[in-house]
Design an enzyme around this catalytic site. Sequence first.
Site, PDB file in Angstrom:
ATOM      1  N   SER A  39      59.033  14.300  16.385  1.00  0.00           N
ATOM      2  CA  SER A  39      58.656  13.302  15.390  1.00  0.00           C
ATOM      3  C   SER A  39      57.260  13.578  14.828  1.00  0.00           C
ATOM      4  O   SER A  39      56.989  14.646  14.308  1.00  0.00           O
ATOM      5  CB  SER A  39      58.759  11.910  16.024  1.00  0.00           C
ATOM      6  OG  SER A  39      58.758  10.896  15.066  1.00  0.00           O
ATOM      7  N   ASP A  60      65.501  11.021  14.523  1.00  0.00           N
ATOM      8  CA  ASP A  60      64.290  11.200  15.315  1.00  0.00           C
ATOM      9  C   ASP A  60      64.568  11.841  16.676  1.00  0.00           C
ATOM     10  O   ASP A  60      65.379  11.360  17.454  1.00  0.00           O
ATOM     11  CB  ASP A  60      63.649   9.817  15.538  1.00  0.00           C
ATOM     12  CG  ASP A  60      62.205   9.903  15.979  1.00  0.00           C
ATOM     13  OD1 ASP A  60      61.899  10.708  16.869  1.00  0.00           O
ATOM     14  OD2 ASP A  60      61.376   9.156  15.425  1.00  0.00           O
TER      15      ASP A  60
END
Length: 298
Positions: free
Chosen positions: A38, A185
């Site tokens: 991320s 993510d």
Amino acid sequence: MKIDGVFSGGGVKAFAYVGVLESMKEQNLQLERVAGTSAGAIVASFIAAGFELDEIKELISQLDLTQLVDPPVLTKLLPFTKWLFLYRVLGINKGDKLERWLELTLARKNIHTFHDIKPGYLKVVVSDLSLGKLIVIPDDLERVYGIQPEFFPVAKAIRMSAGFPFFFMPKKMPGKYKKKSLMVDGGLLSNFPLWIFDNNGSEIKKRPLLGIKITDASEDGIGPRDIRNALDMFHALFSTMKQAHDARYISKNEKQNILFVPIKNTGTVNFHISQTAKENLIENGRKYATDFFKNWSR
């Protein structure tokens, strides 16, 4: 001294990494191989691309996070429709502006695809919801999707890894199956991929490995949560999923090589964060890093 580094996710809290990098420079520590999830993948990509600390600080200072928010036009005219988009396309923001910003930024260093980065020097963690797999890009591209890694855009990999569920729409990945995979993510399955360089065997021993983990509390635990409604339950569920895999791994390894940066009262996707809050995050990262390096044996 050359070291390898792994950066955890953390959303806007990742501004703290600037302070960590400042402290690392003071310690004459130079990052070689890097990996991240991320927001940590964003920082890792800048390092792998060859950006110097001053350049990264400039990028951060000039970045207006609100410019990366890109909901469909219809939601601006009819606000209630954002819930329809959330239901139909699983996200409120398209994420195109984030990917474009990454493309333009990396292009400054002539980084476009993984062919432009030294092999093995950047690894990005992504979650494939369709296949139920944790994916490491570029390592798994050919095996899982039949895609040649050298042709895959770095910016796209980072955008996938930073696709916070429901805030950003999932990216679609073509592969060996008729239906495209939904990519979100990487923190969903591994928010702190400290394990990522383990498969290289003795190669990891050539350099110390430092993990930098942003956390909501101390490394001793996150404490009990106050769950009062369905939204609280979702956040607790997502947070638990992010922590479980990595916490189990960390418990089996020496914590002396993990720099924890506790950050409180900052929302992961608070894109309206103030300049003062950014500066406080940077200072927070510098403080914890400086304290850590006083006792790090390396």
